[in-house]
Motif scaffolding. Structure first.
Motif, PDB file in Angstrom:
ATOM      1  N   ILE A 101       0.875  -1.184   0.000  1.00 21.39           N
ATOM      2  CA  ILE A 101       0.000   0.000   0.000  1.00 21.39           C
ATOM      3  C   ILE A 101       0.907   1.227   0.000  1.00 21.39           C
ATOM      4  O   ILE A 101       1.899   1.267   0.738  1.00 21.39           O
ATOM      5  CB  ILE A 101      -0.876   0.024   1.272  1.00 21.39           C
ATOM      6  CG1 ILE A 101      -1.723  -1.251   1.360  1.00 21.39           C
ATOM      7  CG2 ILE A 101      -1.748   1.274   1.309  1.00 21.39           C
ATOM      8  CD1 ILE A 101      -2.373  -1.448   2.725  1.00 21.39           C
TER       9      ILE A 101
ATOM     10  N   LEU B 158      -2.149   2.633   9.162  1.00 22.35           N
ATOM     11  CA  LEU B 158      -1.952   1.381   8.417  1.00 22.35           C
ATOM     12  C   LEU B 158      -0.871   0.534   9.070  1.00 22.35           C
ATOM     13  O   LEU B 158      -1.025  -0.679   9.244  1.00 22.35           O
ATOM     14  CB  LEU B 158      -1.571   1.691   6.968  1.00 22.35           C
ATOM     15  CG  LEU B 158      -2.743   1.976   6.037  1.00 22.35           C
ATOM     16  CD1 LEU B 158      -2.268   2.659   4.763  1.00 22.35           C
ATOM     17  CD2 LEU B 158      -3.488   0.680   5.697  1.00 22.35           C
ATOM     18  N   ARG B 159       0.235   1.177   9.430  1.00 23.38           N
ATOM     19  CA  ARG B 159       1.342   0.422  10.052  1.00 23.38           C
ATOM     20  C   ARG B 159       0.909  -0.127  11.404  1.00 23.38           C
ATOM     21  O   ARG B 159       1.288  -1.245  11.768  1.00 23.38           O
ATOM     22  CB  ARG B 159       2.576   1.319  10.164  1.00 23.38           C
ATOM     23  CG  ARG B 159       3.217   1.537   8.780  1.00 23.38           C
ATOM     24  CD  ARG B 159       4.419   2.448   8.827  1.00 23.38           C
ATOM     25  NE  ARG B 159       5.127   2.470   7.544  1.00 23.38           N
ATOM     26  CZ  ARG B 159       5.961   3.416   7.162  1.00 23.38           C
ATOM     27  NH1 ARG B 159       6.204   4.451   7.963  1.00 23.38           N
ATOM     28  NH2 ARG B 159       6.558   3.350   5.996  1.00 23.38           N
TER      29      ARG B 159
ATOM     30  N   ARG C  11      -1.904  -1.203  12.080  1.00 24.24           N
ATOM     31  CA  ARG C  11      -2.715  -2.391  11.807  1.00 24.24           C
ATOM     32  C   ARG C  11      -1.870  -3.538  11.267  1.00 24.24           C
ATOM     33  O   ARG C  11      -2.402  -4.599  10.940  1.00 24.24           O
ATOM     34  CB  ARG C  11      -3.793  -2.067  10.754  1.00 24.24           C
ATOM     35  CG  ARG C  11      -4.736  -0.955  11.147  1.00 24.24           C
ATOM     36  CD  ARG C  11      -5.633  -0.594   9.973  1.00 24.24           C
ATOM     37  NE  ARG C  11      -6.647  -1.596   9.750  1.00 24.24           N
ATOM     38  CZ  ARG C  11      -7.792  -1.661  10.396  1.00 24.24           C
ATOM     39  NH1 ARG C  11      -8.081  -0.753  11.297  1.00 24.24           N
ATOM     40  NH2 ARG C  11      -8.654  -2.613  10.142  1.00 24.24           N
TER      41      ARG C  11
ATOM     42  N   ALA D 219      -0.237  -3.476   8.402  1.00 27.22           N
ATOM     43  CA  ALA D 219      -0.270  -3.551   6.938  1.00 27.22           C
ATOM     44  C   ALA D 219       1.099  -3.208   6.360  1.00 27.22           C
ATOM     45  O   ALA D 219       1.844  -2.407   6.936  1.00 27.22           O
ATOM     46  CB  ALA D 219      -1.324  -2.571   6.407  1.00 27.22           C
TER      47      ALA D 219
ATOM     48  N   ALA E 182       2.851  -1.072   4.317  1.00 30.48           N
ATOM     49  CA  ALA E 182       2.521   0.233   3.743  1.00 30.48           C
ATOM     50  C   ALA E 182       3.746   1.129   3.735  1.00 30.48           C
ATOM     51  O   ALA E 182       4.581   1.088   4.632  1.00 30.48           O
ATOM     52  CB  ALA E 182       1.408   0.897   4.559  1.00 30.48           C
TER      53      ALA E 182
ATOM     54  N   THR F 182      -2.209  -1.047  -3.777  1.00 32.02           N
ATOM     55  CA  THR F 182      -3.262  -0.108  -3.382  1.00 32.02           C
ATOM     56  C   THR F 182      -2.650   1.267  -3.165  1.00 32.02           C
ATOM     57  O   THR F 182      -1.696   1.411  -2.390  1.00 32.02           O
ATOM     58  CB  THR F 182      -3.951  -0.579  -2.087  1.00 32.02           C
ATOM     59  OG1 THR F 182      -4.546  -1.857  -2.334  1.00 32.02           O
ATOM     60  CG2 THR F 182      -5.028   0.394  -1.638  1.00 32.02           C
TER      61      THR F 182
ATOM     62  N   ALA G  72      -7.356   3.944   6.513  1.00 36.39           N
ATOM     63  CA  ALA G  72      -6.559   2.732   6.748  1.00 36.39           C
ATOM     64  C   ALA G  72      -7.442   1.487   6.712  1.00 36.39           C
ATOM     65  O   ALA G  72      -7.045   0.453   6.150  1.00 36.39           O
ATOM     66  CB  ALA G  72      -5.834   2.841   8.089  1.00 36.39           C
TER      67      ALA G  72
ATOM     68  N   ALA H  65      -6.652  -1.286   3.851  1.00 33.98           N
ATOM     69  CA  ALA H  65      -6.178  -2.604   4.302  1.00 33.98           C
ATOM     70  C   ALA H  65      -7.007  -3.740   3.722  1.00 33.98           C
ATOM     71  O   ALA H  65      -6.559  -4.897   3.714  1.00 33.98           O
ATOM     72  CB  ALA H  65      -6.208  -2.657   5.833  1.00 33.98           C
ATOM     73  N   ASP H  66      -8.194  -3.433   3.223  1.00 30.62           N
ATOM     74  CA  ASP H  66      -9.077  -4.487   2.698  1.00 30.62           C
ATOM     75  C   ASP H  66      -9.861  -3.908   1.511  1.00 30.62           C
ATOM     76  O   ASP H  66     -11.102  -3.803   1.544  1.00 30.62           O
ATOM     77  CB  ASP H  66     -10.043  -4.919   3.824  1.00 30.62           C
ATOM     78  CG  ASP H  66     -10.846  -6.149   3.438  1.00 30.62           C
ATOM     79  OD1 ASP H  66     -10.579  -6.741   2.367  1.00 30.62           O
ATOM     80  OD2 ASP H  66     -11.752  -6.523   4.208  1.00 30.62           O
TER      81      ASP H  66
END
Ligand SMILES: NC(=O)c1ccc[n+]([C@@H]2O[C@H](COP(=O)([O-])OP(=O)(O)OC[C@H]3O[C@@H](n4cnc5c(N)ncnc54)[C@H](OP(=O)(O)O)[C@@H]3O)[C@@H](O)[C@H]2O)c1
Length: 277
Positions: free
Chosen positions: A2, A19-20, A22, A24, A26, A55, A165, A169-170
Motif C-alpha cells: 500500500i 496502516l502500520r 494495523r 499492513a 505500507a 493499493t 486505513a 487494508a481491505d
C-alpha cells in the motif's frame, strides 16, 4: 504494497501510521521523503513511479487553483494505470460540500478515477475539526467568526486517517463505494463555550475584507475558498451528520469539539490567555 501519497502532510502521515499500526505493508510517498518513504511529487511526472504498488491511497494535493490540482491528480492516476496499481482510495470532499470553492477539483478527480477503469473507493471527507478551530479568530473579549449559528459536522483528522486505513487494508471489500465521512455538528458558540469566552458573529463582507486586507500570506484562491466555507456553514449546508464514518470505524466517531477547542486554544494570543487587557 500500500502506498499513501502526501506522507508528510497531516492526513497522509496519520493514515500511514494507522496502516502500520494495523500491521499492513505500507509505505509513503512525499515531495520531501524521509526514512521508509519514496519521492513522489505530482508536479513532477518523472517522480511518479508506482511500480509494486497494489493499493494507492491518493491524498488530495489541494492548496492550489483547480487546474493545478486536477493536473496533479491526472498525473498520478496516469501513473497508477501505467504501473498496474490495482485499487485507488481517494480522499475527496463530502457531498454536502458541493458549494465550496474547492469542490470542483474533487469532483473532477472522482470523474478521472471513474474514467481510469481502476477499481476505486472514494472517501468523501467532511471538514476537519482542526480547520473549524483554526478559522475562529481571537478578539480582545472572545472569538469571532462568520459562521453565525451554523453548525459544521466536523471530523477529526485522526478518524479520517483511521477510516482510510480500514479501507486500504481491505480494498476489495470497499470497491466501487463512495463513503460520506462527516462527523458531529458543532457551532462556533459551542467552541467558545468550552473556551469560556463569547462568540461574536461578523458579516461575510467583513470576513472577506479581513481576508483580503488584513491576512498576510494568503494565496489569491484562498479568500474566496475560505469565504465559501463560512457561508456554507452559516447557512446550514454542512451541518448534517451521517452513518458512514462510524460504520467504517466500527465505533462512534470522535467528538470534534475537543479537537476544535485545542486548535483554537493554541492560537489564543498570550494577552488573552492571561486575561490581561
Ligand atoms: N477536509 C478538510 O477540512 C480539508 C482541509 C484542508 C485541506 N484538505 C485537503 O485534504 C488534503 C490533506 O489534508 P492535510 O490536512 O493532510 O493537508 P496538509 O497537512 O496541509 O498537507 C498537504 C498535502 O498536500 C500534499 N501535496 C501538496 N502538493 C503536492 C504535490 N505536488 N504532490 C504530491 N502531494 C502534494 C502534501 O504532500 P507532501 O508534503 O508529503 O509532499 C500533503 O499531503 C489537503 O491536501 C487538501 O487537499 C481537506
Amino acid at each position: 504494497m500500500i502506498l499513501v501519497t502526501g506522507a508528510n502532510g497531516n492526513l497522509g502521515a496519520a493514515t500511514l501510521a494507522a496502516l502500520r499500526a494495523r500491521g499492513a505493508a505500507a509505505t509513503g510517498g512525499s515531495r520531501t521523503p524521509g526514512d521508509g518513504t519514496r519521492r513522489l511529487d505530482f508536479d513532477d511526472r518523472a517522480s511518479l513511479d508506482l511500480t509494486g504498488v497494489s493499493t494507492l491511497v491518493l491524498v488530495s494535493a489541494g492548496y492550489a487553483e483547480d487546474d493545478q490540482v486536477v493536473a496533479r491528480h491526472t498525473a498520478v492516476l496516469d501513473a497508477a494505470v501505467r504501473d498496474g496499481v490495482r485499487h485507488v482510495v481517494y480522499t475527496s470532499l463530502t457531498g454536502a460540500g458541493d458549494h465550496l470553492g474547492f469542490a470542483l477539483a474533487h469532483r473532477a478527480t472522482e470523474r478521472l478515477l471513474h474514467a481510469s477503469g481502476l477499481p476505486y473507493t472514494v472517501l468523501r471527507n467532511g471538514l476537519y475539526a482542526e480547520l473549524f478551530g483554526a478559522l475562529l479568530t481571537w478578539a480582545d473579549d472572545g472569538v469571532e467568526s462568520a459562521f453565525g449559528d451554523g453548525a459544521l459536522a466536523a471530523v477529526t483528522r485522526a478518524d479520517l486517517a483511521e477510516a482510510a486505513a480500514v479501507v486500504a487494508a481491505d480494498p476489495e471489500r470497499h470497491a466501487g463505494r463512495v463513503y460520506d465521512l462527516v462527523g458531529t455538528p458543532v457551532t462556533a458558540a459551542d467552541v467558545a463555550g468550552e473556551l469560556g469566552v463569547a462568540h461574536r458573529t461578523i458579516g461575510l463582507g467583513e470576513y472577506r475584507r479581513r481576508l483580503l486586507e488584513e491576512t498576510p500570506g494568503l494565496l489569491p484562491f484562498q479568500p474566496p475558498m475560505m469565504a465559501s466555507i463560512a457561508t456554507a456553514v452559516r447557512h446550514g449546508f454542512l451541518g448534517d451528520g451521517g452513518p458512514d464514518l462510524a460504520a467504517l470505524l466500527g465505533r462512534p466517531a470522535s467528538h470534534p469539539l475537543a479537537t476544535a477547542v485545542a486548535v483554537a486554544t493554541a492560537a489564543r494570543p498570550i494577552r488573552a490567555r492571561s486575561g490581561q487587557p
